[in-house]
Scaffold this motif. Structure first.
Motif, PDB file in Angstrom:
ATOM      1  N   ASP A 118      26.977 -42.450  38.779  1.00 59.44           N
ATOM      2  CA  ASP A 118      27.564 -43.753  38.574  1.00 59.44           C
ATOM      3  C   ASP A 118      28.453 -44.016  39.775  1.00 59.44           C
ATOM      4  O   ASP A 118      28.863 -43.089  40.457  1.00 59.44           O
ATOM      5  CB  ASP A 118      28.376 -43.771  37.282  1.00 59.44           C
ATOM      6  N   GLY A 119      28.750 -45.235  40.038  1.00 59.43           N
ATOM      7  CA  GLY A 119      29.650 -45.519  41.133  1.00 59.43           C
ATOM      8  C   GLY A 119      29.415 -46.878  41.741  1.00 59.43           C
ATOM      9  O   GLY A 119      28.548 -47.636  41.296  1.00 59.43           O
ATOM     10  N   GLU A 120      30.207 -47.157  42.742  1.00 56.41           N
ATOM     11  CA  GLU A 120      30.187 -48.464  43.362  1.00 56.41           C
ATOM     12  C   GLU A 120      30.005 -48.370  44.865  1.00 56.41           C
ATOM     13  O   GLU A 120      30.480 -47.430  45.496  1.00 56.41           O
ATOM     14  CB  GLU A 120      31.488 -49.198  43.055  1.00 56.41           C
ATOM     15  N   ILE A 121      29.322 -49.366  45.378  1.00 60.37           N
ATOM     16  CA  ILE A 121      29.229 -49.546  46.819  1.00 60.37           C
ATOM     17  C   ILE A 121      30.340 -50.516  47.172  1.00 60.37           C
ATOM     18  O   ILE A 121      30.452 -51.592  46.573  1.00 60.37           O
ATOM     19  CB  ILE A 121      27.845 -50.080  47.219  1.00 60.37           C
ATOM     20  N   THR A 122      31.190 -50.114  48.098  1.00 63.30           N
ATOM     21  CA  THR A 122      32.365 -50.915  48.425  1.00 63.30           C
ATOM     22  C   THR A 122      32.224 -51.564  49.798  1.00 63.30           C
ATOM     23  O   THR A 122      31.666 -50.988  50.725  1.00 63.30           O
ATOM     24  CB  THR A 122      33.646 -50.063  48.407  1.00 63.30           C
ATOM     25  N   GLY A 123      32.710 -52.779  49.867  1.00 62.27           N
ATOM     26  CA  GLY A 123      32.718 -53.539  51.114  1.00 62.27           C
ATOM     27  C   GLY A 123      34.038 -54.271  51.233  1.00 62.27           C
ATOM     28  O   GLY A 123      34.993 -53.978  50.508  1.00 62.27           O
ATOM     29  N   ARG A 124      34.086 -55.254  52.112  1.00 60.62           N
ATOM     30  CA  ARG A 124      35.336 -55.999  52.342  1.00 60.62           C
ATOM     31  C   ARG A 124      35.798 -56.756  51.110  1.00 60.62           C
ATOM     32  O   ARG A 124      36.990 -56.877  50.864  1.00 60.62           O
ATOM     33  CB  ARG A 124      35.163 -56.974  53.498  1.00 60.62           C
ATOM     34  N   VAL A 125      34.871 -57.275  50.331  1.00 60.51           N
ATOM     35  CA  VAL A 125      35.232 -58.088  49.171  1.00 60.51           C
ATOM     36  C   VAL A 125      35.661 -57.230  47.988  1.00 60.51           C
ATOM     37  O   VAL A 125      36.561 -57.575  47.248  1.00 60.51           O
ATOM     38  CB  VAL A 125      34.056 -59.008  48.768  1.00 60.51           C
ATOM     39  N   GLY A 126      34.998 -56.082  47.805  1.00 63.40           N
ATOM     40  CA  GLY A 126      35.291 -55.212  46.667  1.00 63.40           C
ATOM     41  C   GLY A 126      34.131 -54.273  46.425  1.00 63.40           C
ATOM     42  O   GLY A 126      33.349 -53.986  47.333  1.00 63.40           O
ATOM     43  N   GLY A 127      34.013 -53.806  45.190  1.00 61.52           N
ATOM     44  CA  GLY A 127      32.972 -52.852  44.851  1.00 61.52           C
ATOM     45  C   GLY A 127      31.992 -53.400  43.836  1.00 61.52           C
ATOM     46  O   GLY A 127      32.360 -54.131  42.920  1.00 61.52           O
ATOM     47  N   VAL A 128      30.720 -53.040  43.998  1.00 62.44           N
ATOM     48  CA  VAL A 128      29.645 -53.447  43.087  1.00 62.44           C
ATOM     49  C   VAL A 128      28.934 -52.188  42.607  1.00 62.44           C
ATOM     50  O   VAL A 128      28.612 -51.309  43.404  1.00 62.44           O
ATOM     51  CB  VAL A 128      28.626 -54.379  43.780  1.00 62.44           C
ATOM     52  N   GLN A 129      28.686 -52.104  41.316  1.00 58.23           N
ATOM     53  CA  GLN A 129      27.966 -50.967  40.747  1.00 58.23           C
ATOM     54  C   GLN A 129      26.612 -50.874  41.441  1.00 58.23           C
ATOM     55  O   GLN A 129      25.888 -51.861  41.544  1.00 58.23           O
ATOM     56  CB  GLN A 129      27.821 -51.177  39.234  1.00 58.23           C
ATOM     57  N   TRP A 130      26.272 -49.695  41.935  1.00 59.63           N
ATOM     58  CA  TRP A 130      25.083 -49.576  42.791  1.00 59.63           C
ATOM     59  C   TRP A 130      23.803 -49.991  42.093  1.00 59.63           C
ATOM     60  O   TRP A 130      22.919 -50.571  42.709  1.00 59.63           O
ATOM     61  CB  TRP A 130      24.971 -48.168  43.385  1.00 59.63           C
TER      62      TRP A 130
END
Length: 87
Positions: free
Chosen positions: A45-57
């Motif tokens: 489980d987890g998130e891909i993070t970028g400048r805007v925030g994180g999204v569940q992969w």
């Protein structure tokens, strides 16, 4: 962070964050995570993070819905996959 908490059990998920520095790498990142998830002894489980925030992969791999939830310091917002990846 590894925890000795009672919440960690054999059936626990492994929660990770993957930073995404360039949208052009998303395909490779998602396919790599999916390949590891197929072989992992626990659910990834987890998130891909970028400048805007994180999204569940898994939301970024889906084909049924274009909208994704983005978690950020400002709160939670809904956006499209394309918009999130362009950030």
């Amino acid at each position: 962070m590894v925890s000795a908490s009672d919440l960690c059990r054999v059936i626990s998920d492994l929660d990770l964050l993957w930073p995404l520095f360039a949208a052009r790498h998303i395909g490779r990142l998602l396919s790599g995570i999916a390949a590891i998830a197929k072989q992992a002894p626990m659910r990834l489980d987890g998130e891909i993070t970028g400048r805007v925030g994180g999204v569940q992969w898994r939301e970024l791999t889906g084909t049924d819905e274009d909208k994704v939830l983005v978690k950020s310091k400002a709160g939670i917002l809904t956006t499209t996959r394309a918009s999130d990846l362009a950030s």
